[in-house]
Structures are given as C-alpha cells and as structure tokens.
Design a protein around this motif. Structure first.
Motif, PDB file in Angstrom:
ATOM      1  N   VAL A   2       0.847  -1.191   0.000  1.00  0.00           N
ATOM      2  CA  VAL A   2       0.000   0.000   0.000  1.00  0.00           C
ATOM      3  C   VAL A   2       0.878   1.235   0.000  1.00  0.00           C
ATOM      4  N   VAL A   3       0.516   2.200  -0.842  1.00  0.00           N
ATOM      5  CA  VAL A   3       1.222   3.480  -0.921  1.00  0.00           C
ATOM      6  C   VAL A   3       0.286   4.580  -0.426  1.00  0.00           C
ATOM      7  N   ILE A   4       0.716   5.311   0.589  1.00  0.00           N
ATOM      8  CA  ILE A   4      -0.061   6.452   1.073  1.00  0.00           C
ATOM      9  C   ILE A   4       0.482   7.702   0.391  1.00  0.00           C
ATOM     10  N   ALA A   5      -0.300   8.212  -0.568  1.00  0.00           N
ATOM     11  CA  ALA A   5       0.072   9.429  -1.301  1.00  0.00           C
ATOM     12  C   ALA A   5      -1.118  10.388  -1.273  1.00  0.00           C
ATOM     13  N   SER A   6      -1.714  10.475  -0.095  1.00  0.00           N
ATOM     14  CA  SER A   6      -2.987  11.192   0.042  1.00  0.00           C
ATOM     15  C   SER A   6      -2.826  12.673   0.362  1.00  0.00           C
ATOM     16  N   GLY A   7      -1.595  13.177   0.340  1.00  0.00           N
ATOM     17  CA  GLY A   7      -1.383  14.616   0.532  1.00  0.00           C
ATOM     18  C   GLY A   7      -1.464  15.051   1.978  1.00  0.00           C
ATOM     19  N   GLY A   8      -1.466  16.376   2.147  1.00  0.00           N
ATOM     20  CA  GLY A   8      -1.503  16.951   3.482  1.00  0.00           C
ATOM     21  C   GLY A   8      -2.840  17.596   3.783  1.00  0.00           C
ATOM     22  N   LEU A   9      -2.825  18.544   4.702  1.00  0.00           N
ATOM     23  CA  LEU A   9      -4.056  19.173   5.175  1.00  0.00           C
ATOM     24  C   LEU A   9      -4.528  20.394   4.381  1.00  0.00           C
ATOM     25  N   VAL A  34       6.771  -1.403   9.184  1.00  0.00           N
ATOM     26  CA  VAL A  34       5.571  -1.971   8.539  1.00  0.00           C
ATOM     27  C   VAL A  34       5.926  -2.305   7.088  1.00  0.00           C
ATOM     28  N   PRO A  35       6.586  -3.430   6.858  1.00  0.00           N
ATOM     29  CA  PRO A  35       6.985  -3.792   5.488  1.00  0.00           C
ATOM     30  C   PRO A  35       5.785  -3.804   4.535  1.00  0.00           C
ATOM     31  N   GLY A  36       5.987  -3.187   3.369  1.00  0.00           N
ATOM     32  CA  GLY A  36       4.924  -3.134   2.376  1.00  0.00           C
ATOM     33  C   GLY A  36       4.100  -1.863   2.411  1.00  0.00           C
ATOM     34  N   LEU A  37       4.316  -1.031   3.435  1.00  0.00           N
ATOM     35  CA  LEU A  37       3.605   0.251   3.540  1.00  0.00           C
ATOM     36  C   LEU A  37       4.576   1.369   3.179  1.00  0.00           C
ATOM     37  N   TYR A  38       4.146   2.264   2.298  1.00  0.00           N
ATOM     38  CA  TYR A  38       5.009   3.330   1.800  1.00  0.00           C
ATOM     39  C   TYR A  38       4.334   4.690   1.982  1.00  0.00           C
ATOM     40  N   TYR A  39       5.139   5.696   2.205  1.00  0.00           N
ATOM     41  CA  TYR A  39       4.638   7.075   2.290  1.00  0.00           C
ATOM     42  C   TYR A  39       5.410   7.948   1.310  1.00  0.00           C
ATOM     43  N   GLY A  40       4.672   8.779   0.542  1.00  0.00           N
ATOM     44  CA  GLY A  40       5.323   9.720  -0.368  1.00  0.00           C
ATOM     45  C   GLY A  40       4.570  11.024  -0.456  1.00  0.00           C
ATOM     46  N   GLY A  41       5.211  12.018  -1.059  1.00  0.00           N
ATOM     47  CA  GLY A  41       4.563  13.304  -1.271  1.00  0.00           C
ATOM     48  C   GLY A  41       4.434  14.140  -0.018  1.00  0.00           C
ATOM     49  N   GLU A  42       3.353  14.896   0.030  1.00  0.00           N
ATOM     50  CA  GLU A  42       3.206  15.961   1.037  1.00  0.00           C
ATOM     51  C   GLU A  42       3.033  15.462   2.462  1.00  0.00           C
ATOM     52  N   CYS A  43       2.521  14.241   2.665  1.00  0.00           N
ATOM     53  CA  CYS A  43       2.299  13.807   4.047  1.00  0.00           C
ATOM     54  C   CYS A  43       3.591  13.382   4.741  1.00  0.00           C
ATOM     55  N   SER A  53       7.363  11.407  10.166  1.00  0.00           N
ATOM     56  CA  SER A  53       8.796  11.594  10.391  1.00  0.00           C
ATOM     57  C   SER A  53       9.619  10.751   9.431  1.00  0.00           C
ATOM     58  N   THR A  54      10.663  11.359   8.897  1.00  0.00           N
ATOM     59  CA  THR A  54      11.551  10.623   7.988  1.00  0.00           C
ATOM     60  C   THR A  54      12.300   9.512   8.727  1.00  0.00           C
ATOM     61  N   ASP A  55      12.353   9.580  10.064  1.00  0.00           N
ATOM     62  CA  ASP A  55      12.996   8.506  10.845  1.00  0.00           C
ATOM     63  C   ASP A  55      12.279   7.176  10.642  1.00  0.00           C
ATOM     64  N   GLU A  56      10.992   7.262  10.276  1.00  0.00           N
ATOM     65  CA  GLU A  56      10.180   6.053  10.126  1.00  0.00           C
ATOM     66  C   GLU A  56      10.331   5.394   8.755  1.00  0.00           C
ATOM     67  N   LEU A  57      10.998   6.099   7.829  1.00  0.00           N
ATOM     68  CA  LEU A  57      11.028   5.633   6.437  1.00  0.00           C
ATOM     69  C   LEU A  57      12.436   5.322   5.957  1.00  0.00           C
ATOM     70  N   SER A  58      12.537   4.388   5.038  1.00  0.00           N
ATOM     71  CA  SER A  58      13.796   4.154   4.336  1.00  0.00           C
ATOM     72  C   SER A  58      14.000   5.290   3.337  1.00  0.00           C
ATOM     73  N   SER A  59      15.128   5.946   3.373  1.00  0.00           N
ATOM     74  CA  SER A  59      15.369   7.055   2.442  1.00  0.00           C
ATOM     75  C   SER A  59      15.515   6.554   1.008  1.00  0.00           C
ATOM     76  N   LYS A  60      15.885   5.286   0.858  1.00  0.00           N
ATOM     77  CA  LYS A  60      16.090   4.720  -0.483  1.00  0.00           C
ATOM     78  C   LYS A  60      14.782   4.320  -1.146  1.00  0.00           C
ATOM     79  N   THR A  61      13.822   3.791  -0.350  1.00  0.00           N
ATOM     80  CA  THR A  61      12.589   3.242  -0.929  1.00  0.00           C
ATOM     81  C   THR A  61      11.321   3.933  -0.438  1.00  0.00           C
ATOM     82  N   LEU A  62      11.398   4.680   0.662  1.00  0.00           N
ATOM     83  CA  LEU A  62      10.263   5.328   1.324  1.00  0.00           C
ATOM     84  C   LEU A  62       9.297   4.317   1.937  1.00  0.00           C
ATOM     85  N   GLU A  63       9.781   3.100   2.154  1.00  0.00           N
ATOM     86  CA  GLU A  63       8.993   2.091   2.857  1.00  0.00           C
ATOM     87  C   GLU A  63       9.070   2.348   4.360  1.00  0.00           C
ATOM     88  N   VAL A  64       7.952   2.138   5.044  1.00  0.00           N
ATOM     89  CA  VAL A  64       7.936   2.275   6.507  1.00  0.00           C
ATOM     90  C   VAL A  64       8.769   1.134   7.094  1.00  0.00           C
TER      91      VAL A  64
END
Length: 404
Positions: A167-174, A369-378, A355-366
């Motif tokens: 799952v990719v969370i690319a739902s933007g910000g507020l 939580v393997p398989g969960l990704y965050y990108g964009g404004e959030c 927080s970027t501490d929660e993500l891989s800088s190379k893949t943006l995977e959490v």
C-alpha cells in the motif's frame, strides 16, 4: 467486474491518493510491468495539480536541491533526488509532449500554460499501461494481514474491501480541504504508531490584526519587491499588501520558517541605500518634499501611507540626522509581528508530517511496517514556493514505484 469482487492478486499495490505522487508512482510502476489501483477521494485525479500556479502548474524548479526543503532531517531527500532528478522530470514531460518554459527563479511551466495537460499525461499513461483509477472513493481503514493489507473503502454509499501485498499512502496533506484534503495519511500513521513531526500551514499568507490592521488594509493590492527575513533565512521577492495582512511570494516563502509570536523583517528597498539616494537627490533638488521623493520610489498610495511613520511633509534639505535614521530604519528594517496565518484553506502545502525517521530514504517504505510506503506531502519534506514540492512528489512517486 464489481469492485468488491477484485481479488488480492489483481494488483501489486494499492495507491491511496491520485495526486502528483500517486500518479507518478502508478505510471512508473506500470513501466516496470506492475499493476496498481489508485483510490482517489475526489471525482477526478490531480485536483491540486489543476489549481497549482493559477491553473498553469509550475511542475518543477530547475534549481531544485535539498537546500530548498524543510525537514527534521535535511539530508533525507538526497537519495530520492539522486534517483529522480530535475532533468528526469523535464525529460519525462518532454517525452509526453509537454515543453517547459522558465518563468522566474527557475520555475518551469508548460508552454501551454495549462495544468490539465500535465494531468492528461498521467491519465493517458495509466490507461495505456493498464493501471486502474477509481475516483469518488473514500478509504476508511487499512489493516495489516499475513498477505499484506486489507483495505476498506466506501464508494457510492456502499462499503467495499480489497487486499493487496503493498500500500502506498500518497494522500497529501491538510491544505485546501475544499478540494478534498484530509488528515487520512496522518491518521493511518498514528494507527501504525509512526512518529509525526508537528504539522502547520506553510507557504501561507500572514495576518495582521488589532490597531495595525487598518494601515495594511488601506494598502490592499499594492505589491513591492522586497527582502523579507528572520534569523533563519531571507527571500528577495514581491510582497503583497492585503486587507487582512501580507501575502505575495516573499511572504509565502518566509511563512514556512515563521512561528507564532515571532517578528519578520522587511527591506522595502533591497540592494539600495535610502540614505545615499536621499543625499544624492538633496544635492540636486533639496526643496523636493520627502513625500514626492518616496512616491517616485513606490506608489503614491504607499508613500502617503508612510505619512504617519515618516516626516513626509518636510523637504529633503530640512531632514535632520534623526529623521534620516528613522527613514533608513523603516525602509530597510520594517518590523512586522504577524498575528497568525490564513490557515490550511489558503496554505499551499503542509509543514511537518510523517517523520523521515520512520522511512527508508532509499525506498520510502515504513521500516516497521513492510509493504507500507509514504510519499509526497504527508512526509516531513516541505519545499519552497516555485515547483519544488512537485519535484519531491515526482521523485517520491518514482522511488516508491521501484520497490512495490
């Protein structure tokens, strides 16, 4: 096939959010032979793309680097920007018929000046690559299961579910709730116990209230090229006076570095010295009134507004040393203490986020939580005004697509 009958194996990933990041992710995944499904809350994808740059879409900035981004970890975005560069963005859009034209400060717009052309590139590619887009869809929940994720969503008043390995969370910000912005990405982050950097409106007009408001209100519509700064950064661009305070590019930029209770400073005549200019004019025409002189530098309306702050009724020859010091201080160090900002309704982006501490800088995977990704404004990566945030969206979408 009815949506609620779609099987897990039909998609390699579900992308939540059909904005810049989600669309780029779907297309790049398609290039790699992967199938994705975009679930979009609005009745069409690319809502924020369509309104950006006054409908013209400033889709990147030629000078983009990590230096134009705010984050608790300023180095985090380096990997994404190395994998997907500004040149990659320019080449991608040129390949699909969008030539760029540089406006000011590296801002790149389509020569057509039409944001719809940018969105069309993605919708056409999604169709050609077999990527699915489902609009008018509100995702309610995401649960982690053995085979990946179980997603529940609502469409046409009916509840549906779907499963996917990623799952990719690319739902933007507020910002800009009227075009569908919600706190979905942040709420899911909280559900998975991810750290969130405090969020706030960014690239947002600043308000002036109380006894000072009428002074700004009388100047509504006046725009002046200035240097705006605080103890962290400065920007040389236009400011715009409004009936509720200050806006314009320089103000939007500094707002991302401003916190309630702080002052900002404005040089109303950057790159020149008002004292030297007055001295030179005095030698030629000492009888010239200060008001007339200032009206030659600014608009008459702005010069007249300074009448309660400067001795505009004096001629240049009669100005005292104290007068000159007062003029210099006001022109080169105009002090403003905003009451607040115009909030998410008027903000272009959100500061803070996952927080970027929660993500891989190379893949943006959490990481947890393997398989969960965050990108964009959030994500806690916030760019300056002028195409930088789109560059992050494209880059993060590309990076995620390589891994899903």
């Amino acid at each position: 096939m009815a949506t609620n009958l779609i099987k897990q194996t039909d998609f390699d990933a579900i992308i939540i959010g059909g904005g810049a990041c989600g669309l780029m992710c779907a297309v790049q995944a398609g290039f790699l032979g992967k199938r994705t499904l975009i679930l979009e809350r609005n009745d069409k994808v690319g809502a924020k793309i369509l309104i950006s740059g006054g409908g013209r879409c400033n889709y990147t900035n030629l000078y983009s680097s990590t230096q134009q981004f705010i984050s608790a970890n300023v180095h985090f975005a380096k990997s994404a920007f190395a994998q997907w560069t500004v040149d990659d963005t320019v080449s991608f859009f040129e390949t699909y018929g969008i030539e760029g034209q540089e406006k000011t400060l590296g801002q790149l717009f389509p020569t057509s000046n039409n944001a719809r052309d940018v969105v069309k590139v993605f919708t056409n590619l999604c169709y050609e690559l077999g990527q699915e887009i489902q609009c008018d869809t509100t995702v309610k929940n995401i649960k982690q299961i053995d085979s990946g994720f179980h997603i529940s969503y609502e469409k046409n008043g009916k509840e549906h579910t779907i499963e996917a390995p990623k799952v990719v969370i690319a739902s933007g910000g507020l910002p800009i709730p009227k075009i569908g912005a919600t706190d979905f990405g942040l709420s899911i982050a909280r559900k998975f116990d991810l750290k969130i950097i405090d969020t706030a409106p960014a690239l947002v007009p600043l308000t002036i209230t109380g006894k000072d408001q009428p002074w700004y209100e009388q100047l509504s519509g006046n725009s002046i090229f200035c240097r705006v700064w605080n103890d962290r950064i400065s920007f040389d661009e236009n400011i715009l006076f409004t009936h509720w305070g200050l806006s314009g590019p320089a103000i939007l930029q500094i707002s991302s570095y401003w916190k309630p209770g702080e002052f900002i400073y404005i040089d109303l005549l950057p790159n020149q010295d008002i004292v030297e200019l007055i001295q030179q004019e005095k030698e030629v025409n000492g009888k010239k009134m200060l008001l007339a002189y200032l009206a030659g530098l600014y608009t008459r309306k702005f010069a007249e507004a300074l009448s309660d702050k400067l001795p505009v009724e004096k001629n240049l020859a009669s100005l005292t040393k104290a007068d000159i010091e007062n003029i210099s201080s006001l022109i080169h160090e105009f002090k403003v203490k905003p009451a607040g900002d115009k909030g998410y309704d008027k903000a272009e982006v959100m500061r803070g986020g996952v927080s970027t501490d929660e993500l891989s800088s190379k893949t943006l995977e959490v990481k947890k939580v393997p398989g969960l990704y965050y990108g964009g404004e959030c994500v806690d990566v916030t760019g300056w005004l002028g195409g930088y945030n789109f560059q992050w969206a494209w880059a993060s979408g590309f990076v995620i697509a390589q891994s899903i």
